[in-house]
Design a protein around this motif. Sequence first.
Motif, PDB file in Angstrom:
ATOM      1  N   GLY A  60       0.663  -1.099  -0.144  1.00  0.00           N
ATOM      2  CA  GLY A  60       0.063   0.249   0.107  1.00  0.00           C
ATOM      3  C   GLY A  60       1.061   1.186  -0.058  1.00  0.00           C
ATOM      4  O   GLY A  60       0.537   1.758  -0.549  1.00  0.00           O
ATOM      5  N   ALA A  61       1.670   1.474   1.245  1.00  0.00           N
ATOM      6  CA  ALA A  61       3.035   2.970   0.498  1.00  0.00           C
ATOM      7  C   ALA A  61       3.505   2.313  -0.470  1.00  0.00           C
ATOM      8  O   ALA A  61       4.840   3.390  -0.027  1.00  0.00           O
ATOM      9  CB  ALA A  61       3.496   2.397   2.160  1.00  0.00           C
ATOM     10  N   GLY A  62       4.150   0.850  -0.600  1.00  0.00           N
ATOM     11  CA  GLY A  62       5.328   0.926  -1.971  1.00  0.00           C
ATOM     12  C   GLY A  62       6.438   1.143  -1.617  1.00  0.00           C
ATOM     13  O   GLY A  62       7.467   1.585  -2.553  1.00  0.00           O
ATOM     14  N   VAL A  63       6.808   0.295  -0.656  1.00  0.00           N
ATOM     15  CA  VAL A  63       7.712   0.204   0.488  1.00  0.00           C
ATOM     16  C   VAL A  63       8.171  -1.681   0.961  1.00  0.00           C
ATOM     17  O   VAL A  63       7.279  -1.983   1.484  1.00  0.00           O
ATOM     18  CB  VAL A  63       7.629   0.827   1.940  1.00  0.00           C
ATOM     19  N   LEU A  64       9.648  -1.730   0.396  1.00  0.00           N
ATOM     20  CA  LEU A  64      10.275  -2.786   0.970  1.00  0.00           C
ATOM     21  C   LEU A  64      11.300  -2.101   0.855  1.00  0.00           C
ATOM     22  O   LEU A  64      12.125  -1.556   0.935  1.00  0.00           O
ATOM     23  CB  LEU A  64      10.880  -3.060  -0.532  1.00  0.00           C
ATOM     24  N   ALA A  65      12.002  -2.780   2.252  1.00  0.00           N
ATOM     25  CA  ALA A  65      13.085  -2.847   3.509  1.00  0.00           C
ATOM     26  C   ALA A  65      13.897  -4.029   4.070  1.00  0.00           C
ATOM     27  O   ALA A  65      13.199  -4.751   3.684  1.00  0.00           O
ATOM     28  CB  ALA A  65      12.793  -2.017   4.635  1.00  0.00           C
ATOM     29  N   ILE A  66      15.427  -3.971   3.475  1.00  0.00           N
ATOM     30  CA  ILE A  66      15.244  -5.344   4.696  1.00  0.00           C
ATOM     31  C   ILE A  66      16.649  -4.488   5.348  1.00  0.00           C
ATOM     32  O   ILE A  66      17.447  -3.170   5.599  1.00  0.00           O
ATOM     33  CB  ILE A  66      16.379  -6.455   3.704  1.00  0.00           C
ATOM     34  N   ALA A  67      16.341  -5.380   6.666  1.00  0.00           N
ATOM     35  CA  ALA A  67      17.693  -5.345   7.642  1.00  0.00           C
ATOM     36  C   ALA A  67      19.645  -6.569   6.658  1.00  0.00           C
ATOM     37  O   ALA A  67      19.468  -7.479   5.504  1.00  0.00           O
ATOM     38  CB  ALA A  67      18.442  -5.889   8.564  1.00  0.00           C
ATOM     39  N   MET A  68      20.507  -5.957   6.602  1.00  0.00           N
ATOM     40  CA  MET A  68      21.459  -6.502   6.454  1.00  0.00           C
ATOM     41  C   MET A  68      22.039  -7.250   7.280  1.00  0.00           C
ATOM     42  O   MET A  68      22.647  -6.101   7.662  1.00  0.00           O
ATOM     43  CB  MET A  68      22.487  -5.947   4.867  1.00  0.00           C
ATOM     44  N   SER A  69      23.563  -8.178   7.471  1.00  0.00           N
ATOM     45  CA  SER A  69      24.425  -8.110   8.227  1.00  0.00           C
ATOM     46  C   SER A  69      25.503  -9.363   7.448  1.00  0.00           C
ATOM     47  O   SER A  69      24.839  -9.701   6.292  1.00  0.00           O
ATOM     48  CB  SER A  69      24.044  -9.068   9.303  1.00  0.00           C
ATOM     49  N   GLY A  70      26.250  -9.359   7.396  1.00  0.00           N
ATOM     50  CA  GLY A  70      27.401  -9.867   6.375  1.00  0.00           C
ATOM     51  C   GLY A  70      28.601  -8.941   6.603  1.00  0.00           C
ATOM     52  O   GLY A  70      29.898  -8.484   7.635  1.00  0.00           O
ATOM     53  N   ASP A  71      29.061  -9.201   4.562  1.00  0.00           N
ATOM     54  CA  ASP A  71      30.083  -8.190   4.397  1.00  0.00           C
ATOM     55  C   ASP A  71      29.824  -6.993   4.820  1.00  0.00           C
ATOM     56  O   ASP A  71      30.914  -6.088   5.185  1.00  0.00           O
ATOM     57  CB  ASP A  71      30.387  -8.325   3.338  1.00  0.00           C
ATOM     58  N   ILE A  72      28.780  -6.750   4.419  1.00  0.00           N
ATOM     59  CA  ILE A  72      28.042  -5.061   4.686  1.00  0.00           C
ATOM     60  C   ILE A  72      26.976  -5.158   5.776  1.00  0.00           C
ATOM     61  O   ILE A  72      26.314  -6.367   5.577  1.00  0.00           O
ATOM     62  CB  ILE A  72      27.536  -4.925   3.114  1.00  0.00           C
ATOM     63  N   GLU A  73      26.845  -4.247   6.662  1.00  0.00           N
ATOM     64  CA  GLU A  73      25.857  -4.623   7.572  1.00  0.00           C
ATOM     65  C   GLU A  73      25.158  -2.846   7.601  1.00  0.00           C
ATOM     66  O   GLU A  73      25.601  -1.763   7.746  1.00  0.00           O
ATOM     67  CB  GLU A  73      26.353  -4.799   9.252  1.00  0.00           C
ATOM     68  N   GLY A  74      23.581  -3.404   7.608  1.00  0.00           N
ATOM     69  CA  GLY A  74      22.532  -1.947   7.890  1.00  0.00           C
ATOM     70  C   GLY A  74      21.715  -1.905   7.160  1.00  0.00           C
ATOM     71  O   GLY A  74      20.969  -3.155   6.929  1.00  0.00           O
ATOM     72  N   TRP A  75      21.003  -0.888   6.241  1.00  0.00           N
ATOM     73  CA  TRP A  75      19.645  -1.531   5.506  1.00  0.00           C
ATOM     74  C   TRP A  75      19.962  -0.775   4.372  1.00  0.00           C
ATOM     75  O   TRP A  75      20.337  -0.085   4.122  1.00  0.00           O
ATOM     76  CB  TRP A  75      18.840  -0.831   6.529  1.00  0.00           C
ATOM     77  N   ALA A  76      18.514  -1.275   3.420  1.00  0.00           N
ATOM     78  CA  ALA A  76      18.351  -0.761   2.673  1.00  0.00           C
ATOM     79  C   ALA A  76      16.707  -1.129   1.881  1.00  0.00           C
ATOM     80  O   ALA A  76      16.220  -1.626   2.217  1.00  0.00           O
ATOM     81  CB  ALA A  76      19.338  -1.718   1.512  1.00  0.00           C
ATOM     82  N   ARG A  77      16.459  -0.276   1.144  1.00  0.00           N
ATOM     83  CA  ARG A  77      14.523   0.093   0.959  1.00  0.00           C
ATOM     84  C   ARG A  77      14.118   1.022  -0.364  1.00  0.00           C
ATOM     85  O   ARG A  77      15.093   1.562  -0.842  1.00  0.00           O
ATOM     86  CB  ARG A  77      14.500   1.552   2.336  1.00  0.00           C
ATOM     87  N   TRP A  78      13.655   0.211  -0.555  1.00  0.00           N
ATOM     88  CA  TRP A  78      13.037   0.879  -1.708  1.00  0.00           C
ATOM     89  C   TRP A  78      11.344   1.258  -1.226  1.00  0.00           C
ATOM     90  O   TRP A  78      10.771   1.172  -0.735  1.00  0.00           O
ATOM     91  CB  TRP A  78      12.296  -0.742  -3.556  1.00  0.00           C
ATOM     92  N   THR A  79      11.228   2.294  -2.301  1.00  0.00           N
ATOM     93  CA  THR A  79       9.983   3.425  -1.769  1.00  0.00           C
ATOM     94  C   THR A  79       9.648   3.241  -4.141  1.00  0.00           C
ATOM     95  O   THR A  79       9.771   4.012  -4.413  1.00  0.00           O
ATOM     96  CB  THR A  79      10.154   4.332  -1.194  1.00  0.00           C
ATOM     97  N   ILE A  80       8.400   2.938  -3.827  1.00  0.00           N
ATOM     98  CA  ILE A  80       7.495   2.533  -5.376  1.00  0.00           C
ATOM     99  C   ILE A  80       7.095   3.933  -5.339  1.00  0.00           C
ATOM    100  O   ILE A  80       5.057   3.725  -4.294  1.00  0.00           O
ATOM    101  CB  ILE A  80       7.307   0.978  -5.723  1.00  0.00           C
TER     102      ILE A  80
END
Length: 148
Positions: free
Chosen positions: A73-93
């Motif tokens: 509904g909001a057009g949002v996909l988000a993840i948390a990442m861990s490993g060689d890189i750590e943090g977050w990423a988000r798509w907003t459509i």
Amino acid sequence: MDWTHYRFRSLWVLPAAPATVYEVLERAEEYPRWWPQVREVTRLDDTTGVIRIRSVLPYDLHFTARETRRDPGAGVLAIAMSGDIEGWARWTITAGGAGTLARFEQAVDVHKALLRRFAVPGRPVFRANHRLMMRAGRRGLVAYLEAV
């Protein structure tokens, strides 16, 4: 300044309806079909997977991605990442003109030893590498959307 911390933003203009773009982006296991630098996605369960990426530079990054938000509904996909890189990423459509605007945002800390070792002199190269990866991803997604 923390030389191993990165923030990235990209805006992709795409020739498809927002719902279509969202449906493609929520299927991360299919990214390797259209995004050349996403080499492998191995699903662990419904919300977690292991991802291997490699762009122009001769190194792979491996990380576990865990879904933190899936909101069509909001057009949002988000993840948390861990490993060689750590943090977050988000798509907003969102709708944009006759198609879609897909905004990608990411904030990560690099844990891969090689990238940490060359953090200061390599930073401009690492950022350029990311830009090339994002450019190829957009091209691949446009071609994929036109084919489906």
